[in-house]
Design an enzyme around this catalytic site. Structure first.
Site, mmCIF file in Angstrom:
data_model
loop_
_atom_site.group_PDB
_atom_site.id
_atom_site.type_symbol
_atom_site.label_atom_id
_atom_site.label_comp_id
_atom_site.label_asym_id
_atom_site.label_seq_id
_atom_site.Cartn_x
_atom_site.Cartn_y
_atom_site.Cartn_z
ATOM 1 N N LYS A 24 0.840 -1.194 0.000
ATOM 2 C CA LYS A 24 0.000 0.000 0.000
ATOM 3 C C LYS A 24 0.883 1.255 0.000
ATOM 4 C CE LYS A 24 -3.552 2.316 2.659
ATOM 5 N NZ LYS A 24 -4.502 2.290 3.762
ATOM 6 N N GLU A 72 10.488 -4.724 4.576
ATOM 7 C CA GLU A 72 10.620 -6.114 4.147
ATOM 8 C C GLU A 72 10.291 -6.267 2.665
ATOM 9 O OE1 GLU A 72 8.945 -4.953 6.750
ATOM 10 O OE2 GLU A 72 8.806 -6.416 8.395
ATOM 11 N N GLY A 83 -4.960 -1.766 4.880
ATOM 12 C CA GLY A 83 -4.181 -2.916 4.396
ATOM 13 C C GLY A 83 -4.863 -4.244 4.697
ATOM 14 N N ARG A 84 -5.374 -4.400 5.912
ATOM 15 C CA ARG A 84 -5.965 -5.691 6.302
ATOM 16 C C ARG A 84 -7.374 -5.876 5.735
ATOM 17 N NH1 ARG A 84 -4.813 -2.305 10.368
ATOM 18 N NH2 ARG A 84 -6.474 -1.465 11.676
ATOM 19 N N GLU A 108 -4.917 -6.479 14.770
ATOM 20 C CA GLU A 108 -4.399 -5.167 14.364
ATOM 21 C C GLU A 108 -5.518 -4.123 14.438
ATOM 22 O OE1 GLU A 108 -2.663 -4.068 10.298
ATOM 23 O OE2 GLU A 108 -0.851 -4.632 11.360
ATOM 24 N N HIS A 146 -5.211 -32.981 17.809
ATOM 25 C CA HIS A 146 -4.075 -33.808 18.225
ATOM 26 C C HIS A 146 -2.924 -32.955 18.706
ATOM 27 C CE1 HIS A 146 -6.057 -37.386 16.662
ATOM 28 N NE2 HIS A 146 -6.526 -36.570 15.743
ATOM 29 N N LYS A 190 8.998 -0.814 14.147
ATOM 30 C CA LYS A 190 9.545 -0.464 12.825
ATOM 31 C C LYS A 190 10.634 0.596 12.970
ATOM 32 C CE LYS A 190 5.436 -1.041 9.894
ATOM 33 N NZ LYS A 190 4.449 -0.313 9.104
HETATM 34 O O1 LIG Z 1 1.051 -2.740 2.226
HETATM 35 P P1 LIG Z 1 2.134 -2.141 3.026
HETATM 36 O O2 LIG Z 1 2.110 -0.639 2.998
HETATM 37 O O3 LIG Z 1 3.479 -2.659 2.572
HETATM 38 O O4 LIG Z 1 1.947 -2.528 4.530
HETATM 39 C C1 LIG Z 1 1.983 -3.865 4.946
HETATM 40 C C2 LIG Z 1 1.392 -4.042 6.314
HETATM 41 O O5 LIG Z 1 2.124 -3.319 7.267
HETATM 42 C C3 LIG Z 1 1.256 -2.789 8.263
HETATM 43 O O6 LIG Z 1 1.223 -1.412 8.103
HETATM 44 C C4 LIG Z 1 1.672 -3.098 9.659
HETATM 45 O O7 LIG Z 1 2.998 -3.390 9.816
HETATM 46 C C5 LIG Z 1 -0.084 -3.436 7.966
HETATM 47 O O8 LIG Z 1 -1.130 -2.702 8.453
HETATM 48 C C6 LIG Z 1 -0.016 -3.573 6.495
HETATM 49 O O9 LIG Z 1 -0.967 -4.482 6.030
#
Ligand SMILES: O=P(O)(O)OC[C@H]1O[C@](O)(CO)[C@@H](O)[C@@H]1O
Length: 548
Positions: A204, A210, A264-265, A350, A381, A510
């Site tokens: 987003k 990452e 995002g979620r 979240e 199990h 972060k």
């Molecule tokens: O889509 P992006 O901006 O890479 O963010 C990834 C995810 O990181 C977050 O901001 C939280 O770390 C989430 O809310 C989001 O889904």
């Protein structure tokens, strides 16, 4: 928190205390209609909450609570595009993404539907081109593998849904790389051929550490094999930050946008769903959206008493705030929903893992529980021992379909269903000391030995569960289920009066990761670092952690 809400919470607590003596088994024994009164159906989708300790009295109080908390007005404000995400000053309109062309959804007086429909159409053209082999790699070869690079909401939704809809997957193979641990990218790429691999970078913000690290390394892998000129044909992107995508070097016709009013979620319905669309095709993706749209219409119109997300939310409030259960387990008796618990962890935790109200005051009640789970029967199990006999009751949410997709394996599905029903029944009923003793004696165990063993075989029972039952996990059904959980999270957040749509709690880690990167690279701890973290850094550096 208004005096009304306080009063209702107190009344709920009092009722719970008064009714505590009644076991679930006794509630069923006293009321042959309990199931039909404490379950709710929307076509084939049934929510059974009769195996909870709710009674007519407490359920009515919970509806009062929802009304006093203004759930209906808050719902209407969300659906109408109000800026309810007050800490980021954003509307919350993932529901617009499932609406049909021709409908109108206004944000700041502007109809967003033309853009929504436009992006969906562009995704369809691209996805169908990839599926048909008309959108190809640099050398004209068909894409056999698609790698989605994203994390959190840019990973969990498409990863969960692609697995959930595996029986409908007739496009290229899909892979999901999220972790910055190089193992994730390396292990994924080692069996892939760059000539036939397409990357989708989903972020987003297009700044997530990452994702950007994985995207850069994937780009280097591709360019190393096919040359820099090939990158454009092998990369697509999904983002709200179109300027940043273009700076990364992805061509504008390979970029699928979305908007800041999609959290995002909550983004699986947007261009973030592109990998899913490539897997199952644009038509099946539309059915997925339609399932959610129908659930939205139900949520918007059904009275609270007949509203599935509201009911599911109220069972959550009951268990979290009145019964005091800190966690809830989600156990899909559906192997294709293996990633649902992880998906719901982000959606729920979240959103509702918050400690201040919308006004910034400390919350008056516990908010979001820990959500966890695994598919049944595997969980049986592993951790069901604790759910049956541990000291802390865990409310369980079972999901089960009437039918599976696997020809010739119908008997497996029968066994799966039997196990699901057996677990909720066993949790509810339990086994008394007398029953345990009697069973041992009936097996011919000597009385003294039976006395010794019986306490270990006692199940307290009255352990709550709800069950969601549906006919088959197809795209439409999955859309409904996910939308149901989204709105459940919304209703719980509305009752707690928190902002379910920001996520400031992920920021500190972060920031510190950014600060610590140079320290890890140099092996030298900054003076501000705690003794523990400095000691760990020193230990890892001495063991040969890679430097810059
Ligand atoms: O889509 P992006 O901006 O890479 O963010 C990834 C995810 O990181 C977050 O901001 C939280 O770390 C989430 O809310 C989001 O889904």
């Amino acid at each position: 928190m208004s005096a009304d809400i306080d009063r209702i919470f107190n009344a709920l607590t009092d009722s719970h205390a008064q009714e505590k003596g009644a076991t679930l088994a006794s509630l069923f024994a006293a009321d042959p209609d309990r199931f039909s009164r404490l379950s709710l159906r929307l076509d084939d989708l049934l929510l059974d909450y009769s195996k909870t300790s709710l009674t007519d009295t407490t359920r009515a109080l919970l509806f009062d609570l929802a009304r006093a908390a203004g759930v209906e007005a808050k719902r209407d404000a969300m659906l109408a595009g109000a800026r309810i995400n007050i800490t980021e000053d954003r509307a919350v309109l993932h529901t617009a993404l499932r609406r049909r062309a021709g409908e109108v959804v206004l944000v700041d007086g502007q109809d967003v539907m033309p853009e929504v429909v436009g992006v969906l159409g562009a995704m369809g053209v691209f996805a169908e081109g990839v599926r048909a082999g008309t959108v190809t790699g640099e050398g004209g070869e068909r894409f056999t593998d698609v790698v989605n690079i994203g994390i959190g909401g840019s990973d969990l939704g498409p990863a969960m849904a692609t697995l959930a809809l595996a029986p409908y997957h007739d496009g290229p193979r899909l892979h999901f790389v999220s972790n910055v641990d190089g193992a994730h990218l390396y292990d994924t790429l080692k069996s892939l051929d760059p000539k036939t691999t397409l990357f989708i970078v989903a972020s987003k913000t297009f700044t997530t550490q990452e994702t950007m690290a994985n995207a850069r390394s994937a780009r280097a892998w591709l360019a190393g094999a096919l040359g820099e000129a090939a990158v454009g044909s092998h990369f697509a992107a999904v983002s709200t930050a179109l300027d940043k995508v273009s700076a990364f070097g992805i061509a504008p016709d390979r970029v699928f946008g979305f908007w800041d009013w999609v959290g995002g979620r909550y983004s699986i319905w947007s261009a973030v769903g592109l990998p899913l669309m490539i897997a199952i095709g644009a038509e099946a993706f539309r059915a997925f959206l339609d399932g959610a749209a129908d659930l939205d219409a139900h949520f918007a119109a059904a009275p609270l008493e007949e509203n599935l997300p509201v009911l599911l939310a109220l069972t959550g409030i009951w268990h979290r705030d009145i019964c005091g259960y800190a966690t809830r387990a989600v156990i899909p008796y559906d192997q294709h929903l293996a990633r649902l618990p992880a998906y719901l962890q982000q959606l729920d935790m979240e959103s509702n893992g918050k400690r201040v109200t919308r006004e910034g005051k400390p919350v008056a009640h516990d908010t979001g529980p820990v959500v966890w789970g695994e598919p049944g029967t595997n969980g049986q199990h592993a951790f069901f021992q604790l759910i049956h006999q541990g000291t802390s009751p865990v409310p369980v949410e079972f999901l089960v379909a009437a039918r599976g997709h696997e020809p010739g394996l119908e008997r497996h599905h029968t066994m799966l269903m039997a196990n699901c029903l057996a677990q909720s029944e066993a949790l509810m009923r339990g086994r008394t000391l007398e029953e345990a003793r009697g069973q041992l004696l009936a097996k011919g165990v000597a009385p003294e030995e039976a006395e010794r063993l019986a306490p270990h075989r006692v199940f307290p029972g009255s352990r709550p569960s709800v069950t969601l039952a549906y006919s088959i996990l197809d795209p439409y059904a999955l859309g409904r289920i996910i939308a149901l959980y989204e709105h459940r999270v919304f209703v719980e957040g509305a009752i707690w009066d928190i902002n379910s749509f920001d996520q400031w709690g992920v920021e500190l880690g972060k920031e510190l990761a950014d600060t610590l990167l140079p320290a890890v690279e140099s092996g030298v701890a900054p003076p501000s670092l705690s003794g523990s973290s400095a000691g760990l850094l020193q230990h890892l550096s001495a063991l040969g952690a890679p430097a810059a």
